[in-house]
Write a protein that holds these residues in place. Structure first.
Motif, PDB file in Angstrom:
ATOM      1  N   GLU A   1       1.237  -1.683   0.067  1.00 51.11           N
ATOM      2  CA  GLU A   1      -0.228   0.097   0.075  1.00 51.11           C
ATOM      3  C   GLU A   1       1.162   1.030   0.193  1.00 51.11           C
ATOM      4  N   SER A   2       1.969   0.964   1.063  1.00 56.68           N
ATOM      5  CA  SER A   2       2.980   2.079   0.740  1.00 56.68           C
ATOM      6  C   SER A   2       3.445   2.624  -0.290  1.00 56.68           C
ATOM      7  N   SER A   3       4.059   1.362  -1.147  1.00 55.83           N
ATOM      8  CA  SER A   3       4.889   1.981  -2.084  1.00 55.83           C
ATOM      9  C   SER A   3       3.585   2.089  -3.383  1.00 55.83           C
ATOM     10  N   ILE A   4       2.939   1.863  -3.124  1.00 53.38           N
ATOM     11  CA  ILE A   4       1.469   2.353  -4.782  1.00 53.38           C
ATOM     12  C   ILE A   4       1.512   3.704  -4.414  1.00 53.38           C
ATOM     13  N   ALA A   5       0.768   3.879  -3.256  1.00 56.77           N
ATOM     14  CA  ALA A   5       0.614   5.388  -2.498  1.00 56.77           C
ATOM     15  C   ALA A   5       1.469   6.416  -3.269  1.00 56.77           C
ATOM     16  N   ILE A   6       2.972   6.157  -1.978  1.00 52.84           N
ATOM     17  CA  ILE A   6       4.210   6.864  -2.634  1.00 52.84           C
ATOM     18  C   ILE A   6       4.371   7.936  -4.005  1.00 52.84           C
ATOM     19  N   ASN A   7       4.047   6.291  -5.336  1.00 52.41           N
ATOM     20  CA  ASN A   7       4.407   6.240  -6.674  1.00 52.41           C
ATOM     21  C   ASN A   7       3.531   7.339  -7.458  1.00 52.41           C
ATOM     22  N   LEU A   8       2.401   6.639  -6.410  1.00 48.22           N
ATOM     23  CA  LEU A   8       1.593   7.860  -7.256  1.00 48.22           C
ATOM     24  C   LEU A   8       1.045   9.169  -7.125  1.00 48.22           C
ATOM     25  N   LEU A   9       1.668   9.315  -5.431  1.00 50.00           N
ATOM     26  CA  LEU A   9       1.966  10.766  -4.704  1.00 50.00           C
ATOM     27  C   LEU A   9       3.133  11.885  -6.247  1.00 50.00           C
ATOM     28  N   PHE A  10       3.809  10.843  -6.388  1.00 48.93           N
ATOM     29  CA  PHE A  10       5.014  11.370  -6.673  1.00 48.93           C
ATOM     30  C   PHE A  10       5.359  11.582  -8.531  1.00 48.93           C
TER      31      PHE A  10
END
Length: 402
Positions: free
Chosen positions: A361-370
């Motif tokens: 979840e963290s990996s997907i969230a931060i990837n989309l954020l950046f």
């Protein structure tokens, strides 16, 4: 220093790793005495890692201090509920394995492709909302609602109730972290009653029409095979909701660490596949979960210290993750770090049940954020860490989206 400082003091959170360093060097196995008996705190990696899997150490029972306070104030019903709740974190085998298998069943069955799609859709929805705001708090506007919306679907609760879940999670932390119990008993009693009123009709509905979710799994275990009691169902449902706050902290801590280290941030922006490595390094560098506990089932030796049977043992995971005997330059944030065998998810039968979900979840969230906001920056240069010994995170993280 002969005891851990008051965690409600901002100086504790701001100087956490310097405090850990002092204990590792001077009192790696710290003995403390109180009305609740003798306890020991472990600070070194090579003491904590084997202790996490040591069969002679049992799960930590609910804080005696909390139960004593409840009984003294006449809250006998709540004291009984807490003692009989068998929250998975504080339960040994054979009960632990029974409850863990019930909780783990829907997690194993949830298709990974569907999970990735659900996380991505929710994250993009929240980022759309953030793009319309004049000022954005990455915790309250993104990380927190994302983590509770995702876990709501897995547990089997209405996604629209994510704000309630976040509030329950913060109050429930009082039960998990003894350093935060001051004056919190009234809110705990209200929390349990409120959650019970909320979840009972949902459990009844799932019993009659089960789905592939955690509430259904618990409900069927309770009413079909009688392997889960009403109290265990209530407590472990609440625990699963509350434990998800650590995912919100992981998203916040990783984003904060990357933006605060421009060279590392540039690497991630150039090679988004490095976000997974950044998550791994954040779990070592700023672990959302700092402490776990055990009870000595027999007399044991840790380091050069004899620990009597019945003693409470606290393992400072955050200190182990910064131990120079295990990690080169441990106080540096380095997403290219090799052999990054951190202890943030615990170990043994009590290893974190949701660790794979938290990382995904963290990996997907931060990837989309950046991807959407590559020039994101922090509004403030200082970090306001939450008080407490157990959790490491921020209540807010103001950012500018460019």
């Amino acid at each position: 220093m002969n005891k851990l400082p008051d965690s409600n003091n901002s100086e504790y959170a701001n100087n956490l790793y310097h405090i850990y360093k002092d204990f590792r060097e001077n009192s790696p196995v710290l003995e403390q005495h109180s009305l609740n008996g003798t306890s020991y705190s472990l600070f070194k990696y090579h003491d904590i890692k084997p202790a996490l899997k040591d069969a002679r150490l049992g799960a930590s029972a609910t804080s005696k201090r909390l139960l004593f306070s409840l009984i003294r104030k006449g809250n006998l019903k709540l004291a009984y509920l807490i003692r009989a709740s068998n929250v998975i974190l504080n339960t040994d085998d054979p009960r632990h394995s029974v409850i863990r298998s019930v909780l783990n069943k829907p997690l194993r069955r949830y298709p990974k492709e569907q999970l990735i799609e659900d996380i991505s859709t929710t994250a993009n929805f929240l980022l759309d909302n953030c793009s319309q705001l004049k000022s954005v708090d990455l915790i309250k506007d993104f990380a927190e609602p994302l983590s509770f919306m995702v876990i709501a679907k897995i547990i089997g609760l209405p996604v629209t109730d994510h704000a309630k879940m976040a509030r329950w999670a913060k109050h429930f932390g009082t039960l998990l972290d003894a350093s935060q119990m001051t004056g919190g008993l009234g809110s705990i009693k209200q929390l349990v009653a409120e959650f019970q009123t909320y979840i009972n009709p949902i459990v009844k509905k799932r019993r009659d029409n089960p789905c592939d979710d955690i509430i259904s799994s618990l409900a069927l275990a309770r009413y079909d095979s009688k392997t889960i009691s009403d109290i265990e169902l209530l407590a472990n449902s609440l625990f699963f909701v509350a434990g998800n706050i650590s995912t919100a902290h992981l998203i916040g801590n990783c984003t904060n660490a990357l933006i605060s280290h421009p060279s590392q941030f540039d690497c991630v922006k150039q090679k988004p596949e490095l976000i997974s490595s950044a998550i791994e390094e954040t779990l070592r560098y700023e672990s959302p979960f700092q402490v776990t506990a055990r009870v000595a089932k027999e007399k044991i030796m840790i380091g050069e210290t004899i620990i009597p049977k019945g003693s409470n043992i606290r393992m400072l995971l955050g200190s182990a993750n910064h131990d120079p005997e295990q990690f080169k330059s441990p106080d540096e944030f380095n997403i290219m770090r090799e052999d990054n065998v951190y202890l943030s998810f615990g170990g043994g039968i009590h290893a974190c049940l949701g660790k794979h979900l938290a990382k995904l979840e963290s990996s997907i969230a931060i990837n989309l954020l950046f991807q959407r906001f590559p020039d994101i920056s922090l509004t403030n240069t200082s970090t306001n860490w939450l008080p407490g010994h157990m959790l490491r995170g921020m209540d807010s993280l103001p950012v500018k989206l460019h």
